[in-house]
Design a protein around this motif. Structure first.
Motif, mmCIF file in Angstrom:
data_model
loop_
_atom_site.group_PDB
_atom_site.id
_atom_site.type_symbol
_atom_site.label_atom_id
_atom_site.label_comp_id
_atom_site.label_asym_id
_atom_site.label_seq_id
_atom_site.Cartn_x
_atom_site.Cartn_y
_atom_site.Cartn_z
ATOM 1 N N ARG A 1 0.825 -1.200 0.000
ATOM 2 C CA ARG A 1 0.000 0.000 0.000
ATOM 3 C C ARG A 1 0.863 1.255 0.000
ATOM 4 N N ALA B 1 2.126 1.782 -3.396
ATOM 5 C CA ALA B 1 1.048 2.236 -4.266
ATOM 6 C C ALA B 1 0.789 3.729 -4.071
ATOM 7 N N ASP B 2 0.794 4.152 -2.824
ATOM 8 C CA ASP B 2 0.538 5.561 -2.564
ATOM 9 C C ASP B 2 1.638 6.424 -3.156
ATOM 10 N N THR C 1 -2.244 6.257 -6.605
ATOM 11 C CA THR C 1 -3.433 5.514 -7.026
ATOM 12 C C THR C 1 -4.637 6.436 -7.107
ATOM 13 N N ASP C 2 -4.366 7.709 -7.065
ATOM 14 C CA ASP C 2 -5.457 8.687 -7.156
ATOM 15 C C ASP C 2 -6.266 8.481 -8.433
ATOM 16 N N MET D 1 -4.997 8.693 -12.311
ATOM 17 C CA MET D 1 -4.950 7.493 -13.146
ATOM 18 C C MET D 1 -5.849 7.641 -14.367
ATOM 19 N N ALA E 1 0.442 1.334 -10.624
ATOM 20 C CA ALA E 1 -0.801 1.651 -9.917
ATOM 21 C C ALA E 1 -1.900 0.674 -10.319
ATOM 22 N N LEU E 2 -1.922 0.340 -11.599
ATOM 23 C CA LEU E 2 -2.949 -0.581 -12.092
ATOM 24 C C LEU E 2 -2.753 -1.992 -11.564
ATOM 25 N N PHE F 1 -2.078 -2.986 -8.770
ATOM 26 C CA PHE F 1 -2.725 -3.255 -7.496
ATOM 27 C C PHE F 1 -4.156 -3.704 -7.710
ATOM 28 N N ILE G 1 -12.249 4.064 -12.350
ATOM 29 C CA ILE G 1 -11.085 3.661 -11.568
ATOM 30 C C ILE G 1 -11.507 3.360 -10.132
ATOM 31 N N GLN H 1 -11.106 -0.069 -7.992
ATOM 32 C CA GLN H 1 -10.418 -0.098 -6.696
ATOM 33 C C GLN H 1 -11.330 -0.667 -5.624
#
Lengths: 109, 109
Positions: free
Chosen positions: A6, A9-10, A14-15, A19, A97-98, A100, B32, B36
DNA sequence: GCACTTAATCGTCTATCGACGATAAACGAT
DNA sequence: ATCGTTTATCGTCGATAGACGATTAAGTGC
């Protein structure tokens, strides 16, 4: 997804807004083609991009602008012409990011 | 990119049209978010998706349709409700295809 | 059958995209 | 300074996306 996953990812971002903006830039066949062309020329070649696609010069220029604004491509003038380069890190950040999402367990049904 | 890398890429599908379609499906923040959300619930939960976003039910349903048509999400009825599931392989296939661009050498300028 | 819940579809509206030709702007060469 | 080359921008147009409320369809339970 672990705690440290995580964290990564941050970092990568991952916003959803961000994205989606990147995905938007990738959402046209001509722009994918341009990225593939740039990836093939390991030397980031100038604007034979313009001759590489069956589109008007102004149209391709517009696609390049979209890619540039998304940070996926950079450009710098070289004489009277222009050189376009991939920014692989930006694409990698997006795929990270994807991943995840891609790495989520499949539905068990 | 090696010969075998290329073979893998072809299997996975580097077709610009196809890649652009997937990217198109990913090109909206709400979509997205939905992915998620589905990734967070490792049990693919039903349509509390509808309550997870500040959008009208019909709008979210439309986003789900886009994701379904892109093959990124599957759904099946469970009683009167619906269950939505990620299709992680499809997303993985897309990121794999993108990685051939992301792994390109950076411009040396 | 009838009510109730849930999801998909329809109709409408506005906003944005993508294409093009034409034009402008930047630069090198003569 | 002017010309030719190369790229960016402008103006326009048709097509598509995305939002919503309203309606329909499908399934459960009484």
């Amino acid at each position: 997804m672990t705690q440290s996953d995580r964290a990564i990812a941050d970092t990568v971002g991952t916003d959803p807004e961000h994205m989606a903006r990147i995905a938007r830039a990738l959402s046209h066949p001509a722009r994918i083609r341009i990225l593939q062309l740039l990836a093939e020329q390991n030397e980031c070649k100038g604007a034979e991009v313009f001759s590489g696609l069956p589109l008007a010069q102004s149209t391709i220029s517009e696609h390049l602008r979209v890619l540039r604004e998304a940070g996926l491509v950079s450009s710098h003038p070289v004489g009277t012409a222009m050189t376009y380069c991939l920014v692989p890190e930006r694409i990698a950040a997006f795929t990270d990011a994807l991943d995840f999402v891609a790495d989520a367990p499949a539905c068990d049904s």
